[in-house]
Design an enzyme around this catalytic site. Sequence first.
Site, PDB file in Angstrom:
ATOM      1  N   ASN A 102       0.854  -1.196   0.000  1.00 49.16           N
ATOM      2  CA  ASN A 102       0.000   0.000   0.000  1.00 49.16           C
ATOM      3  C   ASN A 102       0.898   1.258   0.000  1.00 49.16           C
ATOM      4  O   ASN A 102       1.709   1.437   0.912  1.00 49.16           O
ATOM      5  CB  ASN A 102      -0.884  -0.053   1.256  1.00 49.16           C
ATOM      6  CG  ASN A 102      -1.805   1.150   1.356  1.00 49.16           C
ATOM      7  OD1 ASN A 102      -1.400   2.265   1.083  1.00 49.16           O
ATOM      8  ND2 ASN A 102      -3.033   0.922   1.771  1.00 49.16           N
TER       9      ASN A 102
ATOM     10  N   HIS B 276       0.930   6.209   1.959  1.00 46.18           N
ATOM     11  CA  HIS B 276       1.683   7.161   2.778  1.00 46.18           C
ATOM     12  C   HIS B 276       2.772   7.902   2.014  1.00 46.18           C
ATOM     13  O   HIS B 276       3.303   8.894   2.508  1.00 46.18           O
ATOM     14  CB  HIS B 276       2.235   6.482   4.032  1.00 46.18           C
ATOM     15  CG  HIS B 276       1.137   6.222   5.024  1.00 46.18           C
ATOM     16  ND1 HIS B 276      -0.011   6.992   5.064  1.00 46.18           N
ATOM     17  CD2 HIS B 276       0.988   5.287   5.981  1.00 46.18           C
ATOM     18  CE1 HIS B 276      -0.805   6.542   6.002  1.00 46.18           C
ATOM     19  NE2 HIS B 276      -0.225   5.499   6.570  1.00 46.18           N
TER      20      HIS B 276
ATOM     21  N   HIS C 187      -5.666   3.514  -1.563  1.00 46.50           N
ATOM     22  CA  HIS C 187      -6.963   3.773  -0.941  1.00 46.50           C
ATOM     23  C   HIS C 187      -7.383   5.184  -1.322  1.00 46.50           C
ATOM     24  O   HIS C 187      -6.792   6.159  -0.863  1.00 46.50           O
ATOM     25  CB  HIS C 187      -6.829   3.632   0.583  1.00 46.50           C
ATOM     26  CG  HIS C 187      -8.108   3.829   1.336  1.00 46.50           C
ATOM     27  ND1 HIS C 187      -8.185   3.701   2.699  1.00 46.50           N
ATOM     28  CD2 HIS C 187      -9.372   4.154   0.921  1.00 46.50           C
ATOM     29  CE1 HIS C 187      -9.433   3.930   3.093  1.00 46.50           C
ATOM     30  NE2 HIS C 187     -10.162   4.223   2.030  1.00 46.50           N
TER      31      HIS C 187
ATOM     32  N   ARG D 147      -9.568   7.764  -0.601  1.00 47.68           N
ATOM     33  CA  ARG D 147     -10.519   8.136   0.450  1.00 47.68           C
ATOM     34  C   ARG D 147     -11.445   9.224  -0.048  1.00 47.68           C
ATOM     35  O   ARG D 147     -11.083  10.030  -0.903  1.00 47.68           O
ATOM     36  CB  ARG D 147      -9.761   8.638   1.688  1.00 47.68           C
ATOM     37  CG  ARG D 147      -8.947   7.561   2.397  1.00 47.68           C
ATOM     38  CD  ARG D 147      -8.344   8.111   3.665  1.00 47.68           C
ATOM     39  NE  ARG D 147      -9.364   8.276   4.675  1.00 47.68           N
ATOM     40  CZ  ARG D 147      -9.546   7.433   5.703  1.00 47.68           C
ATOM     41  NH1 ARG D 147      -8.752   6.404   5.874  1.00 47.68           N
ATOM     42  NH2 ARG D 147     -10.497   7.643   6.576  1.00 47.68           N
TER      43      ARG D 147
ATOM     44  N   ARG E  91      -7.373  12.645   1.329  1.00 50.24           N
ATOM     45  CA  ARG E  91      -6.292  13.165   2.194  1.00 50.24           C
ATOM     46  C   ARG E  91      -4.906  12.728   1.719  1.00 50.24           C
ATOM     47  O   ARG E  91      -3.933  13.369   2.034  1.00 50.24           O
ATOM     48  CB  ARG E  91      -6.507  12.770   3.644  1.00 50.24           C
ATOM     49  CG  ARG E  91      -6.270  11.315   3.934  1.00 50.24           C
ATOM     50  CD  ARG E  91      -6.230  11.062   5.414  1.00 50.24           C
ATOM     51  NE  ARG E  91      -7.542  11.212   6.011  1.00 50.24           N
ATOM     52  CZ  ARG E  91      -7.948  10.522   7.074  1.00 50.24           C
ATOM     53  NH1 ARG E  91      -7.120   9.679   7.666  1.00 50.24           N
ATOM     54  NH2 ARG E  91      -9.140  10.672   7.573  1.00 50.24           N
TER      55      ARG E  91
ATOM     56  N   GLU F  92      -8.689   0.220  -2.751  1.00 53.41           N
ATOM     57  CA  GLU F  92      -9.455   0.227  -1.496  1.00 53.41           C
ATOM     58  C   GLU F  92     -10.392   1.410  -1.533  1.00 53.41           C
ATOM     59  O   GLU F  92      -9.975   2.531  -1.899  1.00 53.41           O
ATOM     60  CB  GLU F  92      -8.503   0.435  -0.316  1.00 53.41           C
ATOM     61  CG  GLU F  92      -7.974  -0.827   0.270  1.00 53.41           C
ATOM     62  CD  GLU F  92      -7.123  -0.537   1.487  1.00 53.41           C
ATOM     63  OE1 GLU F  92      -7.354   0.465   2.198  1.00 53.41           O
ATOM     64  OE2 GLU F  92      -6.197  -1.308   1.702  1.00 53.41           O
TER      65      GLU F  92
ATOM     66  N   THR G   9      -7.798   3.075   8.681  1.00 51.51           N
ATOM     67  CA  THR G   9      -8.986   2.222   8.779  1.00 51.51           C
ATOM     68  C   THR G   9      -8.946   1.511  10.129  1.00 51.51           C
ATOM     69  O   THR G   9      -8.037   0.730  10.393  1.00 51.51           O
ATOM     70  CB  THR G   9      -8.960   1.185   7.637  1.00 51.51           C
ATOM     71  OG1 THR G   9      -8.616   1.866   6.438  1.00 51.51           O
ATOM     72  CG2 THR G   9     -10.301   0.522   7.469  1.00 51.51           C
TER      73      THR G   9
ATOM     74  N   GLU H 126     -10.634  -9.924   3.476  1.00 50.33           N
ATOM     75  CA  GLU H 126      -9.329  -9.595   4.055  1.00 50.33           C
ATOM     76  C   GLU H 126      -9.542  -9.495   5.559  1.00 50.33           C
ATOM     77  O   GLU H 126     -10.309  -8.660   6.041  1.00 50.33           O
ATOM     78  CB  GLU H 126      -8.786  -8.274   3.491  1.00 50.33           C
ATOM     79  CG  GLU H 126      -7.412  -7.943   4.075  1.00 50.33           C
ATOM     80  CD  GLU H 126      -6.845  -6.625   3.546  1.00 50.33           C
ATOM     81  OE1 GLU H 126      -7.205  -6.202   2.428  1.00 50.33           O
ATOM     82  OE2 GLU H 126      -6.048  -6.015   4.291  1.00 50.33           O
TER      83      GLU H 126
ATOM     84  N   HIS I 192      -3.152  -5.222   7.903  1.00 46.08           N
ATOM     85  CA  HIS I 192      -3.231  -4.084   8.832  1.00 46.08           C
ATOM     86  C   HIS I 192      -2.289  -4.286  10.010  1.00 46.08           C
ATOM     87  O   HIS I 192      -2.365  -5.289  10.708  1.00 46.08           O
ATOM     88  CB  HIS I 192      -4.648  -3.814   9.353  1.00 46.08           C
ATOM     89  CG  HIS I 192      -4.859  -2.346   9.602  1.00 46.08           C
ATOM     90  ND1 HIS I 192      -4.397  -1.728  10.736  1.00 46.08           N
ATOM     91  CD2 HIS I 192      -5.417  -1.372   8.843  1.00 46.08           C
ATOM     92  CE1 HIS I 192      -4.684  -0.441  10.668  1.00 46.08           C
ATOM     93  NE2 HIS I 192      -5.301  -0.188   9.524  1.00 46.08           N
TER      94      HIS I 192
HETATM   95  N1  PXP Z   1      -5.611  -3.551   4.481  1.00 45.69           N
HETATM   96  C1  PXP Z   1      -6.555  -2.585   4.539  1.00 45.69           C
HETATM   97  C2  PXP Z   1      -7.936  -2.930   4.129  1.00 45.69           C
HETATM   98  C3  PXP Z   1      -6.230  -1.280   4.955  1.00 45.69           C
HETATM   99  O1  PXP Z   1      -7.186  -0.338   5.021  1.00 45.69           O
HETATM  100  C4  PXP Z   1      -4.898  -0.994   5.293  1.00 45.69           C
HETATM  101  C5  PXP Z   1      -4.519   0.396   5.717  1.00 45.69           C
HETATM  102  O2  PXP Z   1      -4.692   1.277   4.697  1.00 45.69           O
HETATM  103  C6  PXP Z   1      -3.950  -2.020   5.195  1.00 45.69           C
HETATM  104  C7  PXP Z   1      -4.337  -3.302   4.818  1.00 45.69           C
HETATM  105  C8  PXP Z   1      -2.519  -1.798   5.510  1.00 45.69           C
HETATM  106  O3  PXP Z   1      -2.379  -1.508   6.856  1.00 45.69           O
HETATM  107  P1  PXP Z   1      -0.981  -0.928   7.379  1.00 45.69           P
HETATM  108  O4  PXP Z   1      -0.827   0.415   6.741  1.00 45.69           O
HETATM  109  O5  PXP Z   1      -1.185  -0.860   8.859  1.00 45.69           O
HETATM  110  O6  PXP Z   1       0.063  -1.896   6.950  1.00 45.69           O
END
Ligand code: PXP
Length: 239
Positions: free
Chosen positions: A6, A9, A42, A44, A48, A69, A100, A150, A189
């Site tokens: 992901n 960031h 993602h 949003r 953001r 996402e 999330t 997931e 996550h």
């Molecule tokens: N899976 C989903 C559905 C998420 O919303 C996120 C966070 O954006 C992640 C995985 C990844 O989580 P992390 O950033 O804590 O690794």
Amino acid sequence: MLLGVNVDHVATVREARRETEPDPVIAAELAVCGGADGITVHLREDRRHIQDRDVINVRRKISVELNLEMAATKEMIGIALKVRPELVTLVPEKRAELTTEGGLDLVKGRKKIKYAIDMIQRSGIPVSLFINPSESDIVISKELGARMIEIHTGLYANAKGKNKTEELSRVKKAVRKGLDLGLQVNAGHGLNFSNVKKIAAIKGLRGLYIGHSIIANSIYMGIEKTVREMKRLIDASNK
Ligand code: PXP
């Protein structure tokens, strides 16, 4: 086991200055060079971090799985149908949250989620539901017709001592239940270099989705090297 990276960031840093760098699309390409099997963004509702143009550009530039996402809203369904990612993951969204915070509320959100699944899967794109490791949520996911789930590993990641063992066992049970019902099962996550191993060792999991810790470590190590190390740990734990 697949690793989806992901890159939200990277856009968070860019948006801190409303600049053009760092670019999440370049980060995505480098993550693929490091062995990422997929890229997650993602989009949003409050935009953001990831912007609409990022989704379009990442779609153009990468050929691995693009996992979009999104919240189950009409606007996002329209974007998904236009962009055509390989996978859509429906997530809950609250404007005030930092990330999330939990899985989808499949009871309250049932109608909207069912509508999103039907619209998106009818167009040939599989839908995954981000859910807590709860048996009833897995049963409802199946009833709603989602192809994939997931499992939220955030509680496991944050737990300490005896609770950690309990949370791991909840995740394992959830994976088993999902597989028994014929769903494809992912997890994600809060995973990082140290806690990923026990999750990656769970048999039958299709993939792990990791963001924050990969982007954080990329500041020290570079994204390509960080992804390569995460992939190595996952593969070593999944033998
Ligand atoms: N899976 C989903 C559905 C998420 O919303 C996120 C966070 O954006 C992640 C995985 C990844 O989580 P992390 O950033 O804590 O690794």
